[in-house]
Design an enzyme around this catalytic site. Structure first.
Site, PDB file in Angstrom:
ATOM      1  N   CYS A   2       0.836  -1.204   0.000  1.00  0.00           N
ATOM      2  CA  CYS A   2       0.000   0.000   0.000  1.00  0.00           C
ATOM      3  C   CYS A   2       0.866   1.248   0.000  1.00  0.00           C
ATOM      4  O   CYS A   2       2.025   1.212   0.377  1.00  0.00           O
ATOM      5  CB  CYS A   2      -0.887   0.014   1.237  1.00  0.00           C
ATOM      6  N   ARG A  28       2.484   1.186  -5.757  1.00  0.00           N
ATOM      7  CA  ARG A  28       2.577   0.364  -4.543  1.00  0.00           C
ATOM      8  C   ARG A  28       1.307  -0.431  -4.277  1.00  0.00           C
ATOM      9  O   ARG A  28       1.251  -1.245  -3.355  1.00  0.00           O
ATOM     10  CB  ARG A  28       2.853   1.253  -3.335  1.00  0.00           C
ATOM     11  N   TRP A  76      -3.330  -2.268  -1.726  1.00  0.00           N
ATOM     12  CA  TRP A  76      -3.097  -3.591  -2.334  1.00  0.00           C
ATOM     13  C   TRP A  76      -3.609  -4.575  -1.285  1.00  0.00           C
ATOM     14  O   TRP A  76      -3.012  -4.734  -0.227  1.00  0.00           O
ATOM     15  CB  TRP A  76      -1.602  -3.754  -2.582  1.00  0.00           C
ATOM     16  N   ASN A 102      -0.301   0.723   6.179  1.00  0.00           N
ATOM     17  CA  ASN A 102       0.385  -0.233   5.308  1.00  0.00           C
ATOM     18  C   ASN A 102       0.992  -1.298   6.215  1.00  0.00           C
ATOM     19  O   ASN A 102       1.592  -0.960   7.230  1.00  0.00           O
ATOM     20  CB  ASN A 102       1.483   0.488   4.517  1.00  0.00           C
ATOM     21  N   GLY A 103       0.836  -2.561   5.872  1.00  0.00           N
ATOM     22  CA  GLY A 103       1.399  -3.632   6.696  1.00  0.00           C
ATOM     23  C   GLY A 103       0.313  -4.613   7.098  1.00  0.00           C
ATOM     24  O   GLY A 103      -0.765  -4.651   6.490  1.00  0.00           O
ATOM     25  N   GLU A 471      14.602 -14.634 -15.753  1.00  0.00           N
ATOM     26  CA  GLU A 471      14.096 -13.262 -15.653  1.00  0.00           C
ATOM     27  C   GLU A 471      13.214 -12.911 -16.863  1.00  0.00           C
ATOM     28  O   GLU A 471      12.176 -12.259 -16.720  1.00  0.00           O
ATOM     29  CB  GLU A 471      15.285 -12.292 -15.527  1.00  0.00           C
ATOM     30  N   LYS A 475       9.346 -11.640 -16.504  1.00  0.00           N
ATOM     31  CA  LYS A 475       8.874 -10.389 -17.089  1.00  0.00           C
ATOM     32  C   LYS A 475       7.675 -10.665 -17.986  1.00  0.00           C
ATOM     33  O   LYS A 475       6.674  -9.969 -17.950  1.00  0.00           O
ATOM     34  CB  LYS A 475      10.018  -9.766 -17.891  1.00  0.00           C
ATOM     35  N   GLU A 478       4.473 -11.660 -15.843  1.00  0.00           N
ATOM     36  CA  GLU A 478       3.849 -10.677 -14.953  1.00  0.00           C
ATOM     37  C   GLU A 478       3.136  -9.566 -15.705  1.00  0.00           C
ATOM     38  O   GLU A 478       2.136  -9.054 -15.220  1.00  0.00           O
ATOM     39  CB  GLU A 478       4.832 -10.128 -13.918  1.00  0.00           C
ATOM     40  N   HIS A 494      14.472 -32.840 -19.850  1.00  0.00           N
ATOM     41  CA  HIS A 494      14.123 -33.590 -18.638  1.00  0.00           C
ATOM     42  C   HIS A 494      12.675 -33.361 -18.238  1.00  0.00           C
ATOM     43  O   HIS A 494      12.298 -33.636 -17.107  1.00  0.00           O
ATOM     44  CB  HIS A 494      15.080 -33.218 -17.496  1.00  0.00           C
ATOM     45  N   LYS A 593       4.516  -3.041  -6.385  1.00  0.00           N
ATOM     46  CA  LYS A 593       5.955  -2.860  -6.579  1.00  0.00           C
ATOM     47  C   LYS A 593       6.766  -3.317  -5.371  1.00  0.00           C
ATOM     48  O   LYS A 593       7.801  -3.930  -5.516  1.00  0.00           O
ATOM     49  CB  LYS A 593       6.224  -1.381  -6.848  1.00  0.00           C
TER      50      LYS A 593
HETATM   51  C1  F6R Z   1       9.335  -8.358 -10.818  1.00  0.00           C
HETATM   52  C2  F6R Z   1       9.612  -7.676  -9.572  1.00  0.00           C
HETATM   53  C3  F6R Z   1       9.562  -8.475  -8.317  1.00  0.00           C
HETATM   54  C4  F6R Z   1      10.635  -7.980  -7.342  1.00  0.00           C
HETATM   55  C5  F6R Z   1      10.499  -8.696  -6.004  1.00  0.00           C
HETATM   56  C6  F6R Z   1      11.590  -8.262  -5.037  1.00  0.00           C
HETATM   57  O1  F6R Z   1       9.456  -7.498 -11.914  1.00  0.00           O
HETATM   58  O2  F6R Z   1       9.850  -6.504  -9.541  1.00  0.00           O
HETATM   59  O3  F6R Z   1       9.713  -9.830  -8.570  1.00  0.00           O
HETATM   60  O4  F6R Z   1      11.886  -8.212  -7.893  1.00  0.00           O
HETATM   61  O5  F6R Z   1       9.255  -8.421  -5.448  1.00  0.00           O
HETATM   62  O6  F6R Z   1      11.576  -6.882  -4.866  1.00  0.00           O
HETATM   63  P1  F6R Z   1      12.833  -6.111  -4.323  1.00  0.00           P
HETATM   64  O7  F6R Z   1      13.879  -6.140  -5.343  1.00  0.00           O
HETATM   65  O8  F6R Z   1      12.334  -4.729  -4.044  1.00  0.00           O
HETATM   66  O9  F6R Z   1      13.252  -6.813  -3.070  1.00  0.00           O
END
Ligand code: F6R
Length: 598
Positions: A2, A28, A76, A102-103, A471, A475, A478, A494, A593
């Site tokens: 949040c 967020r 969120w 938030n939390g 990765e 990407k 998501e 496998h 995020k």
């Molecule tokens: C994907 C993404 C997430 C973050 C993960 C860790 O694009 O951004 O998978 O990498 O939530 O976040 P941080 O790096 O802030 O610990």
């Protein structure tokens, strides 16, 4: 997670300041939003399910929504679905108190039962709603608002960044535990937020709150008391980036802007740290750090950077292993003498903080590799190395992943006892320009167009390109909501090969002409034989082009930097696929995020 914004001293501009802050914090969390203002007319609240635009149209219809202090929230969901009732701010029965949070309040159920028994009615499914009712109980007992707030906070278990306003006062009360909160201070106004972009347009002076802090924002200024209840005088720091850095600068999406910002971000990461003539990498901030072995802990994209970084460290003579931070926190491996490196762009990810805290409890030395100055991880770890990518707003991490990869190259060289890799230093010097070459010449958009109907996407690579394959798939899934898997190319036969069909494009990262490339070409032939279309990301040093349908080129470079360049092509492939499918690129469904709850 949040986002919280609050302000005191903005006069008639209070509502617009809150709405501006929410628009900057939407990354967020974005399933509901709301504001509370206190002024001559009393306490006014407006909140609604949906994105900030829904709140914007709702507040536009309200001429009673005025006040000189206020708080806002973008949510969120954790407790209860995204509905109007579950949106913050939450109020008490008498509607004198409004709280944003938030939390997660872990003991909310017992508090709620207790409050319900003494006659409090609840409107939402949230854990947060207990807080205004606790404050109300304190006010009813004859306490002043600050005492009522402090007493309420003292009852809470769990993680929280809280902001509370009470009718008839000109004060915003704030508390922090395990959830980020920062104050912005200016001559006439004071702000609070989960993250600096929310108020960066108004001030560059910030105060990072600590766990256990309670702050009081009034028209006369601000004050902070620590966990011991004593007044503290925290440092006022200056933010080094501009408000424009948090805008889209003409790009359609933040993600595309941030992909294009990579040359600049990597230049910043490298600045002053590579001495090519002297053949040295210097990370001054880590002069005191001595690492015999390393555990890298991280989640999501940062975990992929950790997998990549662990390989670099091992190759440079430091035994190193990457762990998912949430697993490390619950089932840590034998500690040994390992230094624990938290890799986290935000420095606030609860899972990764749990892992670095576990490490600290076990006596390990810790290092934070992060983008966020003043973040919890940066402050808690013994050492910190910043990746210097600048603010990243798109939920999908892009430039921060490249920044992590680059900083991990520097770290591995810095910690190595062996001779410096001069070819790597030259490749790092050229890296920003090489990324620009990829951005200028990419065919990712056309390739994306060709495979919009794919059933699933598989990403393969070997050695350093394994992390890139993982990765690339993350990407893709998501932001496109398409199924994607990324793994070591050797794993294909496998199991996953059973899923390969003409409708499952396979993206192979094949760089250099060594064994990893030769063997990945073998994997490409296997999928090609099953009719799968193949896209190769390549520097042209293998003969992979002969077996594939499309090529996404990268310049020839060192194997380590090749993994950074290959990833840029995969970022673009995912971006264009998502954009063409009309997805919510910057704010994909169900994601946020900064994941500040475990
Ligand atoms: C994907 C993404 C997430 C973050 C993960 C860790 O694009 O951004 O998978 O990498 O939530 O976040 P941080 O790096 O802030 O610990």
């Amino acid at each position: 997670m949040c986002g919280i914004i609050g302000c005191v001293g903005c006069g008639d501009g209070t509502l617009s300041t809150l709405m501006h802050g929410l628009s900057k914090l939407e990354y967020r969390g974005y399933d509901s939003a709301g504001v509370a203002l206190v002024g001559a007319g009393g306490l006014r609240v407006d909140k609604t399910a949906g994105k900030i635009e829904a709140l914007e149209s709702s507040v536009a219809d309200r001429d009673d929504l005025a006040g000189t202090i206020g708080v806002g929230h973008t949510r969120w969901s954790t407790h209860g679905p995204p509905t109007d009732d579950n949106a913050h701010p939450h109020r008490d029965c008498s509607e004198r108190v409004a709280v944003v949070h938030n939390g997660i309040i872990e003991n909310y159920q017992s508090l709620r039962d207790e409050l319900a028994e003494s006659g409090h009615d609840f409107d939402s499914d949230t854990d947060t709603e207990v807080v205004p009712h606790l404050v109300e109980a304190g006010l009813d007992a004859g306490n002043d608002p600050e005492t009522a707030f402090r007493d309420a906070v003292a009852r809470l278990e769990g993680s929280y960044a809280l902001a509370c306003v009470v009718e008839g006062t000109e004060t915003v009360l704030v508390a922090r535990n395990d959830s980020p909160l920062v104050l912005g201070v200016d001559d006439d106004a004071t702000y609070l937020a989960s993250d600096v972009p929310a108020f960066r347009a108004f001030t560059d002076r910030v105060v990072y709150l600590e766990d256990g802090d309670v702050a009081r924002l009034t028209p006369g200024g601000w004050s902070v008391t620590g966990a011991d209840g004593e007044l503290r005088e925290p440092a006022v720091e200056t933010v080094e980036w501009d408000a424009e850095d948090t805008g889209k600068s003409g790009y359609e999406h933040f993600m595309l802007k941030e992909i294009h910002e990579q040359p600049r971000a990597l230049r910043q990461c490298l600045r002053g740290r590579v001495d090519e003539l002297g053949g040295r990498v210097t990370l001054e901030e880590l002069d005191e750090l001595d690492v015999d072995r390393a555990h890298l802990v991280a989640a999501g994209t940062s975990y992929h950077a950790a997998v990549y970084g662990a390989r670099l460290l091992r190759a440079d003579g430091v035994p190193a292993q990457a762990f998912l931070s949430h697993e490390y926190a619950v089932a840590p491996p034998p500690a040994g003498e390992a230094t624990v490196i938290g890799v986290s762009q935000s420095g606030e990810t609860a899972d990764t903080l749990a892992a670095t805290r576990t490490a600290r409890r076990r006596g390990a030395e810790t290092l934070a590799l992060t983008n966020t100055v003043g973040s919890t991880m940066a402050r808690e770890c013994d050492h910190v190395c910043y990746i210097r990518s600048g603010p990243e707003i798109g939920v999908a991490a892009t430039k921060t992943f490249a920044g992590q990869q680059t900083a991990l190259n520097l770290l591995a060289q810095h910690l190595s006892d062996g001779p410096v890799d001069r070819e790597l230093l030259a490749a790092l010097r050229d890296l920003p320009g090489d990324v620009q070459t990829v951005l200028d010449g990419t065919d990712a958009e056309a390739v994306a167009e060709t495979y919009l109907d794919g059933d699933a996407y598989f990403f393969i690579g070997r050695a350093l390109q394994q992390a890139v394959a993982m990765e690339g798939a993350l990407k893709m899934k998501e932001i496109t909501y398409k199924h994607a898997e990324g793994f070591a190319a050797g794993e294909l036969k496998h199991g996953t090969l059973a899923l390969v069909t003409p409708d499952t494009p396979v993206v192979a990262a094949v760089t250099g002409d060594g064994e990893p490339a030769r063997k990945t070409v073998g994997s490409v032939k296997e999928v090609e034989a099953r009719g799968a279309p193949v896209v190769a990301v390549t520097d042209g040093r293998s003969d992979v082009e002969r077996y594939v349908d499309h090529v996404l080129e990268i310049p020839e470079t060192h194997p380590r930097t090749a993994a950074i360049l290959a990833n840029v092509q995969l970022q673009l492939l995912a971006y264009h696929t998502a954009a063409k499918l009309g997805r919510s690129v910057d704010k994909p469904r169900n994601l946020a995020k900064s994941v500040t709850v475990e």
